[in-house]
Scaffold this active site. Structure first.
Site, PDB file in Angstrom:
ATOM      1  N   CYS A   2       0.855  -1.189   0.000  1.00  0.00           N
ATOM      2  CA  CYS A   2       0.000   0.000   0.000  1.00  0.00           C
ATOM      3  C   CYS A   2       0.887   1.235   0.000  1.00  0.00           C
ATOM      4  CB  CYS A   2      -0.860   0.016   1.257  1.00  0.00           C
ATOM      5  SG  CYS A   2      -1.861  -1.441   1.463  1.00  0.00           S
ATOM      6  N   ARG A  27       1.334   1.788  -5.911  1.00  0.00           N
ATOM      7  CA  ARG A  27       1.536   0.809  -4.842  1.00  0.00           C
ATOM      8  C   ARG A  27       0.238   0.094  -4.479  1.00  0.00           C
ATOM      9  NH1 ARG A  27       6.238   1.392  -2.223  1.00  0.00           N
ATOM     10  NH2 ARG A  27       5.384   0.324  -0.409  1.00  0.00           N
ATOM     11  N   TRP A  71      -3.736  -1.679  -1.233  1.00  0.00           N
ATOM     12  CA  TRP A  71      -3.680  -2.904  -2.020  1.00  0.00           C
ATOM     13  C   TRP A  71      -4.097  -3.994  -1.040  1.00  0.00           C
ATOM     14  CZ3 TRP A  71      -3.462  -4.316  -6.881  1.00  0.00           C
ATOM     15  CH2 TRP A  71      -3.203  -5.645  -7.184  1.00  0.00           C
ATOM     16  N   ASN A  97       1.082  -0.109   5.999  1.00  0.00           N
ATOM     17  CA  ASN A  97       1.481  -0.894   4.821  1.00  0.00           C
ATOM     18  C   ASN A  97       2.245  -2.108   5.338  1.00  0.00           C
ATOM     19  OD1 ASN A  97       2.366  -1.915   2.341  1.00  0.00           O
ATOM     20  ND2 ASN A  97       4.265  -0.714   2.497  1.00  0.00           N
ATOM     21  N   GLY A  98       1.741  -3.292   5.063  1.00  0.00           N
ATOM     22  CA  GLY A  98       2.398  -4.513   5.541  1.00  0.00           C
ATOM     23  C   GLY A  98       1.346  -5.541   5.931  1.00  0.00           C
ATOM     24  N   GLU A 469       6.066 -19.406 -22.172  1.00  0.00           N
ATOM     25  CA  GLU A 469       6.073 -18.119 -21.457  1.00  0.00           C
ATOM     26  C   GLU A 469       7.151 -17.182 -22.008  1.00  0.00           C
ATOM     27  OE1 GLU A 469       5.259 -14.999 -18.784  1.00  0.00           O
ATOM     28  OE2 GLU A 469       4.116 -16.562 -19.814  1.00  0.00           O
ATOM     29  N   LYS A 473       6.338 -13.490 -23.603  1.00  0.00           N
ATOM     30  CA  LYS A 473       6.958 -12.247 -23.100  1.00  0.00           C
ATOM     31  C   LYS A 473       7.624 -11.499 -24.250  1.00  0.00           C
ATOM     32  CE  LYS A 473       5.275 -11.646 -20.017  1.00  0.00           C
ATOM     33  NZ  LYS A 473       4.449 -12.731 -19.559  1.00  0.00           N
ATOM     34  N   GLU A 476       4.930 -10.109 -26.821  1.00  0.00           N
ATOM     35  CA  GLU A 476       3.987  -9.062 -26.384  1.00  0.00           C
ATOM     36  C   GLU A 476       4.670  -7.719 -26.141  1.00  0.00           C
ATOM     37  OE1 GLU A 476       3.269 -10.950 -21.971  1.00  0.00           O
ATOM     38  OE2 GLU A 476       1.777  -9.527 -22.709  1.00  0.00           O
ATOM     39  N   HIS A 492       8.097 -31.768 -36.372  1.00  0.00           N
ATOM     40  CA  HIS A 492       6.826 -32.163 -37.012  1.00  0.00           C
ATOM     41  C   HIS A 492       6.186 -30.993 -37.753  1.00  0.00           C
ATOM     42  CE1 HIS A 492       7.073 -35.993 -34.974  1.00  0.00           C
ATOM     43  NE2 HIS A 492       7.301 -35.357 -33.847  1.00  0.00           N
ATOM     44  N   LYS A 591      -3.897  -4.727 -19.328  1.00  0.00           N
ATOM     45  CA  LYS A 591      -3.412  -5.499 -18.174  1.00  0.00           C
ATOM     46  C   LYS A 591      -4.423  -6.556 -17.768  1.00  0.00           C
ATOM     47  CE  LYS A 591      -0.676  -6.742 -14.960  1.00  0.00           C
ATOM     48  NZ  LYS A 591       0.463  -7.547 -15.384  1.00  0.00           N
TER      49      LYS A 591
HETATM   50  C1  AGP Z   1       0.744 -11.645 -19.808  1.00  0.00           C
HETATM   51  O1  AGP Z   1       1.897 -10.910 -19.800  1.00  0.00           O
HETATM   52  C2  AGP Z   1      -0.430 -10.917 -20.320  1.00  0.00           C
HETATM   53  N1  AGP Z   1      -0.631  -9.723 -19.641  1.00  0.00           N
HETATM   54  C3  AGP Z   1      -1.691 -11.765 -20.431  1.00  0.00           C
HETATM   55  O2  AGP Z   1      -1.407 -12.899 -21.196  1.00  0.00           O
HETATM   56  C4  AGP Z   1      -2.283 -12.234 -19.100  1.00  0.00           C
HETATM   57  O3  AGP Z   1      -1.489 -13.209 -18.528  1.00  0.00           O
HETATM   58  C5  AGP Z   1      -3.685 -12.816 -19.365  1.00  0.00           C
HETATM   59  O4  AGP Z   1      -4.479 -11.797 -19.887  1.00  0.00           O
HETATM   60  C6  AGP Z   1      -4.309 -13.398 -18.094  1.00  0.00           C
HETATM   61  O5  AGP Z   1      -4.501 -12.396 -17.155  1.00  0.00           O
HETATM   62  P1  AGP Z   1      -4.900 -12.791 -15.641  1.00  0.00           P
HETATM   63  O6  AGP Z   1      -3.795 -13.605 -15.064  1.00  0.00           O
HETATM   64  O7  AGP Z   1      -5.090 -11.467 -14.966  1.00  0.00           O
HETATM   65  O8  AGP Z   1      -6.178 -13.562 -15.709  1.00  0.00           O
END
Ligand code: AGP
Length: 596
Positions: A2, A27, A71, A97-98, A469, A473, A476, A492, A591
């Site tokens: 927080c 935060r 948070w 905060n904690g 993964e 990364k 994206e 394949h 996000k």
């Molecule tokens: C990952 O870097 C992306 N932001 C995206 O794939 C994300 O993981 C996906 O939208 C799932 O989000 P969530 O974990 O909030 O459900």
């Protein structure tokens, strides 16, 4: 995590508190509030962002005040759970905060002594404890010291007390700074909150208690006055919010050792398991389904390898957005859904469908009070704190920690093996730190990789999801077309795309996949593709075979996804930086994806 702020001085506190909270919202931003002391203490708080609170705020007159942006960890975001939290009299207000680990015990004791609690927060025990000791004739600092003596956990707190022309604050395992002004002073979680008013700051140390008036700052430790060095800050506010890092993504990557520690502390401190898995799943009889999207789906895949390996029950890891198209047999199945935000529409839809057919759902999420935590049967929270960068990094690492801990809590392996696994899990913060310390080598490889438009990532076993993964990364944030593949699958079809303009990143692990991976690398080299290998320390066989080698600390194969992922996050970050991409807010992405 927080954000807290305190002001005492010559000006009206309210506008300064509001402004500082805006600077601290990175935060945490699920609720906020402030308290100002004029003739008495007036508190105003709600489960809204600070800009909303500001619109509704009455004028709270007074030159001493405290504020908080939250948070949530204990108690969903709500008006009553927002801070400041107060004692029974309303004369003591606290922002915190904690996490107070022993708050339940303290609360029960205080209730038995006649205290009345109104919130679900851990924080509320603090003003009640201070009230208890203050009432018994201690002065304010003594009462605060006595209260802190009862508390176990982490805290940065600021205390506002009616009739006292001072603020008292303290810290342990949470950051707290003092901003030094001219006949005014500031107390805050971090420098962005005060930079507009002063660049002179003091960093408090663990176990420091400080008494602040407009003219003085007195730091004490064990009741003895100590001096603390004054620093001049040259950063701007934005840079300060990123802790001096250029992007939130890099900051969040570097927060991972602490995030692993925080999530582990949360769940391995308590003797009894936090979640009664056996109530949700008969591990001898039934099967498990793990659902998620994006990066969280890659954690789900790793969860599958772990659970099948340690619990020997059948596990399906599935993409939540596809789930509603399958004709699912869900009888005798327990479901785990993984979602950082807790708001991903596809994942929420899957939860609702599972519940419709009576399938118990455990949610693993990073956001307290999120929709997923409200509709799932049970919830385990990752302790990654707010993740600002669109690209998920620390939340993924925290998801892995929860999966390791959950599966190990119910695994059938013998006690000795379990003990050594728990020991190694506790060493992972320092192993991941070693990867972060090797950043420069990864930067070199990133410079090389930034010149390509197509890249493959390959792995086997528990590192196949890590290849997925790593590819996610990279694509994206750098906009390079990257694909993750199980190494055995490459021949394949994708082999057709290999050549000197298509590098392959091979994630090696010293386990039963190693020899097969070596063979795959030779096959790939034979088709002209450059190879970048991620290997454990001391791996000689790869020398001379791969074009680039990124070394990570040698760990057991089961934990290798943590060190390998940290290296791939840095590789993606520096490649995107080399290409001048807008790393924290990549094009076309959000996000939290709240639409199907
Ligand atoms: C990952 O870097 C992306 N932001 C995206 O794939 C994300 O993981 C996906 O939208 C799932 O989000 P969530 O974990 O909030 O459900």
């Amino acid at each position: 995590m927080c954000g807290i702020i305190g002001y005492i001085g010559k000006r009206q506190a309210q506008p300064i508190l509001v402004n500082a909270l805006k600077r601290l919202e990175y935060r945490g931003y699920d609720s906020c509030g402030l308290a100002v002391s004029g003739s008495d203490i007036r508190v105003y708080k709600d489960a809204v962002r600070i800009v909303e609170l500001e619109k509704a705020l009455p004028q709270l007159r007074g030159a001493i005040g405290i504020g908080h942006t939250r948070w949530a960890t204990h108690g969903a975001p709500s008006q009553v759970n927002a801070h400041p939290q107060c004692d029974c009299t309303g004369n003591i207000a606290v922002v915190h905060n904690g996490i107070i680990n022993n708050f339940q015990q303290l609360k029960q004791k205080l209730i038995s002594e006649g205290h009345t609690f109104v919130s679900e927060t851990d924080t509320e025990v603090i003003p009640h404890l201070i009230e208890k000791y203050y009432r018994d004739g201690s002065d304010l600092e003594e009462a605060v010291e006595a209260a802190l003596g009862d508390i176990e956990g982490s805290y940065a707190i600021i205390i506002l007390t009616a009739g006292e022309p001072k603020l008292v604050a303290a810290r342990k395992d949470s950051p707290l700074i003092i901003g030094i002004g001219d006949r005014e002073n500031f107390i805050a979680s971090d420098v962005p909150a005060v930079l507009e008013y002063t660049s002179r700051v003091i960093y408090l140390e663990d176990s420091d208690i400080v008494v602040v008036t407009p003219q003085s700052i007195t730091v004490k430790r064990d009741s003895i006055e100590v001096s603390r060095e004054e620093h001049r800050i040259s950063w701007g506010v934005e840079q300060a919010q990123k802790g001096g890092y250029e992007h939130f993504m890099l900051k969040e990557i570097h927060e991972q050792p602490k995030v692993i520690r925080d999530t582990l502390v949360e769940y391995t401190q308590t003797a009894e398991p936090v979640i009664d898995l056996e109530k949700m799943l008969d591990v001898s009889e039934e099967s498990m389904l793990i659902l998620a999207c994006g990066t969280s789906y890659h954690a789900a895949l790793i969860g599958k390898y772990l659970t099948e390996g340690l619990l020997s029950i059948p596990v399906r890891a599935e993409i939540a957005s596809e789930f509603s198209y399958y004709g699912q047999t869900l009888a005798r199945t327990m479901a785990i859904v993984i979602t950082q935000s807790g708001e991903t529409a596809d994942t929420l839809k899957a939860i609702k469908r599972l519940k419709e057919v009576g399938c118990p759902v455990l949610a693993i999420t990073n956001v307290v009070g999120s929709s997923a935590s409200r509709i799932a049967n049970q919830t385990i929270y990752t302790r990654a704190g707010p993740e600002i960068s669109v690209a998920a990094t620390k939340s993924f690492m925290a998801q892995l920690v929860v999966l390791y801990w959950l599966v190990m809590s119910y695994s059938k392996v013998d006690a000795r093996r379990l003990a050594s696994m728990l020991l190694e899990l506790r060493q992972m913060p320092s192993k991941v730190q070693q990867v972060l310390d090797n950043e420069n080598k990864i930067l070199e490889v990133a410079k090389y990789l930034s010149g390509y438009e197509n890249v493959f990532f390959i792995g086997r076993g528990i590192n196949f999801p890590v290849a997925l993964e790593g590819a996610l990364k990279l694509k994206e944030i750098s906009y390079i077309h990257a694909e993750g593949y199980s190494a055995g699958e490459l021949k394949h079809g994708p082999f057709a795309l290999l050549g000197n303009d298509t590098p392959v990143i091979a994630i090696m692990s010293q386990d039963n996949t190693y020899e097969a991976m070596l063979t795959n690398i030779k096959e790939i080299k034979a088709r002209g593709s450059p190879v970048i290998a991620i290997v454990g320390e001391g791996d000689e066989a790869i020398e001379g075979l791969a074009d680039w080698v990124i070394t990570v600390p040698r760990v057991s194969a089961i934990f290798s996804p943590m060190v390998n992922t940290a290296a791939l996050q840095l590789l993606a970050y520096y490649t995107a930086k080399e290409r001048g991409c807008s790393i924290d807010t990549p094009r076309n992405l959000a996000k939290s994806v709240t639409v199907e």
